[in-house]
Design a protein around this motif. Structure first.
Motif, PDB file in Angstrom:
ATOM      1  N   ARG A   1       7.061  12.084 -18.973  1.00  0.00           N
ATOM      2  CA  ARG A   1       6.951  11.107 -20.068  1.00  0.00           C
ATOM      3  C   ARG A   1       6.650  11.854 -21.364  1.00  0.00           C
ATOM      4  NH1 ARG A   1       8.905   6.298 -19.025  1.00  0.00           N
ATOM      5  NH2 ARG A   1       7.383   5.258 -20.368  1.00  0.00           N
TER       6      ARG A   1
ATOM      7  N   GLN B   1       1.471  -0.300 -28.033  1.00  0.00           N
ATOM      8  CA  GLN B   1       1.551   0.549 -26.828  1.00  0.00           C
ATOM      9  C   GLN B   1       2.528  -0.011 -25.791  1.00  0.00           C
ATOM     10  OE1 GLN B   1      -0.285   3.589 -26.562  1.00  0.00           O
ATOM     11  NE2 GLN B   1      -0.442   3.065 -28.725  1.00  0.00           N
TER      12      GLN B   1
ATOM     13  N   THR C   1      -4.194   7.236 -28.700  1.00  0.00           N
ATOM     14  CA  THR C   1      -3.099   6.508 -29.368  1.00  0.00           C
ATOM     15  C   THR C   1      -2.765   6.936 -30.792  1.00  0.00           C
ATOM     16  OG1 THR C   1      -4.589   4.805 -30.253  1.00  0.00           O
ATOM     17  CG2 THR C   1      -3.690   4.429 -28.034  1.00  0.00           C
TER      18      THR C   1
ATOM     19  N   ASP D   1       1.681   7.368 -18.858  1.00  0.00           N
ATOM     20  CA  ASP D   1       1.797   7.972 -20.191  1.00  0.00           C
ATOM     21  C   ASP D   1       0.441   8.424 -20.718  1.00  0.00           C
ATOM     22  OD1 ASP D   1       4.727   7.080 -21.207  1.00  0.00           O
ATOM     23  OD2 ASP D   1       3.806   5.442 -20.072  1.00  0.00           O
TER      24      ASP D   1
ATOM     25  N   ALA E   1      -0.114  -2.039 -23.687  1.00  0.00           N
ATOM     26  CA  ALA E   1       0.059  -1.080 -22.581  1.00  0.00           C
ATOM     27  C   ALA E   1      -0.075  -1.796 -21.232  1.00  0.00           C
ATOM     28  CB  ALA E   1      -0.989   0.025 -22.679  1.00  0.00           C
TER      29      ALA E   1
ATOM     30  N   LYS F   1       4.152   1.644 -22.471  1.00  0.00           N
ATOM     31  CA  LYS F   1       3.333   2.753 -21.946  1.00  0.00           C
ATOM     32  C   LYS F   1       2.463   2.284 -20.794  1.00  0.00           C
ATOM     33  CE  LYS F   1       3.299   5.551 -25.994  1.00  0.00           C
ATOM     34  NZ  LYS F   1       2.583   6.083 -27.120  1.00  0.00           N
ATOM     35  N   THR F   2       2.249   3.160 -19.854  1.00  0.00           N
ATOM     36  CA  THR F   2       1.313   2.895 -18.753  1.00  0.00           C
ATOM     37  C   THR F   2       0.080   3.762 -18.948  1.00  0.00           C
ATOM     38  OG1 THR F   2       3.107   2.354 -17.230  1.00  0.00           O
ATOM     39  CG2 THR F   2       1.006   2.992 -16.244  1.00  0.00           C
TER      40      THR F   2
ATOM     41  N   ALA G   1       3.108  12.334 -23.467  1.00  0.00           N
ATOM     42  CA  ALA G   1       1.997  11.908 -22.600  1.00  0.00           C
ATOM     43  C   ALA G   1       0.679  12.508 -23.103  1.00  0.00           C
ATOM     44  CB  ALA G   1       2.265  12.361 -21.171  1.00  0.00           C
TER      45      ALA G   1
END
Ligand SMILES: NC(=O)c1ccc[n+]([C@@H]2O[C@H](COP(=O)([O-])OP(=O)(O)OC[C@H]3O[C@@H](n4cnc5c(N)ncnc54)[C@H](OP(=O)(O)O)[C@@H]3O)[C@@H](O)[C@H]2O)c1
Length: 289
Positions: free
Chosen positions: A136, A12, A239, A91, A39, A15-16, A139
């Protein structure tokens, strides 16, 4: 089919992820596993002390993790707005926080507390973050509902439940609203051409605080699963490359069928408009649909 575990999660990095209610219960292992897989994770919680403890716990388990605390009280729309203003990238949004089967109380803005926290707070948060999510590609928004949605009923003439309040029926209603919202968000995103997936989950009966304090307390230690197992559907929905927008995942990441009431497109559209009116959050990206 082998059971999905977080060990199968794709990397990840970059990604946020924002996880609401990540300071305890199912939210904590959700945040932890996202952080473990690279992440940048925002622990969104109403209590700074508890949020700070969760960040420290994640850092103990995953040294060097990118994790921070963000103050968010879903029962206070000003707090939701302040939180959203502080976000610059997202994200994955995991709408996990929730309260369950409490006596009738109200949010700061005067909404019945379970509906106001579990549904309206997350509705507002998602709407305020939508421009960032839409920026994004790929997302995702994961909203934690419950099997209990099947006992919920939306009576638009009694949204405050000033008449006939029941702790369980109010919880069921808030979780039905979570599912109606999830499916309507997917429909609107698709129509607007936004590359976003919206999924819902039912964690399964999990030994967390809301169960420890609620009427299912006698079940503790009998057949309740761990918080880590309760996080599996959220982590899978957030995910897995195999997920399709609009799906609803249960324990062990199995696909579940939402109730007939949850699949009503007319109720979902009406709930959307009412929620927008009540919160003042307009989802401008969907304005012309
Ligand atoms: N446990 C189960 O068997 C089960 C089954 C089906 C669905 N669920 C769903 O799973 C989700 C997570 O619950 P859980 O089982 O992990 O329970 P939990 O341990 O009680 O966690 C609930 C989380 O929500 C947070 N929260 C409550 N009100 C909030 C507010 N106004 N603003 C921000 N955060 C707030 C709590 O924060 P504080 O610590 O500050 O209170 C806590 O972090 C909920 O949506 C629940 O409905 C759970």
């Amino acid at each position: 089919m082998t059971t999905w575990t977080p060990a199968s999660m794709p990397d990840q990095t970059g990604k946020t992820a924002i996880v609401t209610g990540a300071n305890s219960g199912i939210g904590l292992p959700t945040a932890l596993e996202l952080a473990r897989h690279g992440a940048h994770v925002v622990v969104a919680a109403r209590d700074p002390e508890k949020g700070g403890e969760a960040v420290a716990r994640i850092l103990r388990e995953v040294p060097g993790a990118q994790v921070e605390y963000g103050r968010l009280d879903l029962a206070d729309l000003d707090s939701v707005r302040r939180f959203a203003e502080g976000v610059d990238k997202v994200d994955l949004l995991v709408n996990n926080a929730g309260i369950s089967m409490v006596p009738r109380r109200e949010t700061k803005d005067g909404f019945e507390l379970q509906f106001g926290t579990n549904h309206l707070g997350h509705f507002a948060l998602t709407g305020l973050l939508l421009p960032l999510l839409a920026a994004r590609p790929g997302a995702r928004v994961v909203t934690v509902s419950s099997d209990a949605h099947s006992v919920g009923r939306i009576d638009f003439d009694n949204l405050d439940l000033e008449r006939g309040y029941g702790r369980m029926s109010a919880y069921g209603r808030s979780k039905l609203a979570n599912l109606l919202f999830t499916l309507e968000l997917q429909r609107r995103a698709t129509k607007a051409g936004i590359d976003l997936k919206s999924m819902a989950t039912h964690p399964g009966m999990t030994a967390t605080r809301i169960v420890k304090l609620g009427p299912f307390q006698p079940l503790l230690g009998v057949f309740l699963q761990s918080a880590e197992a309760g996080a599996v559907p959220s982590l899978y929905a957030a995910t897995s490359p195999d997920v399709r927008g609009g799906e609803y995942f249960g324990p062990k990441a199995k696909v579940l069928e939402p109730s007939q009431a949850a699949r009503s497109e007319s109720t979902a559209a009406r709930l959307w408009d009412v929620s927008s009116e009540l919160t003042g959050v307009r989802f401008e990206k969907f304005a012309n649909l």
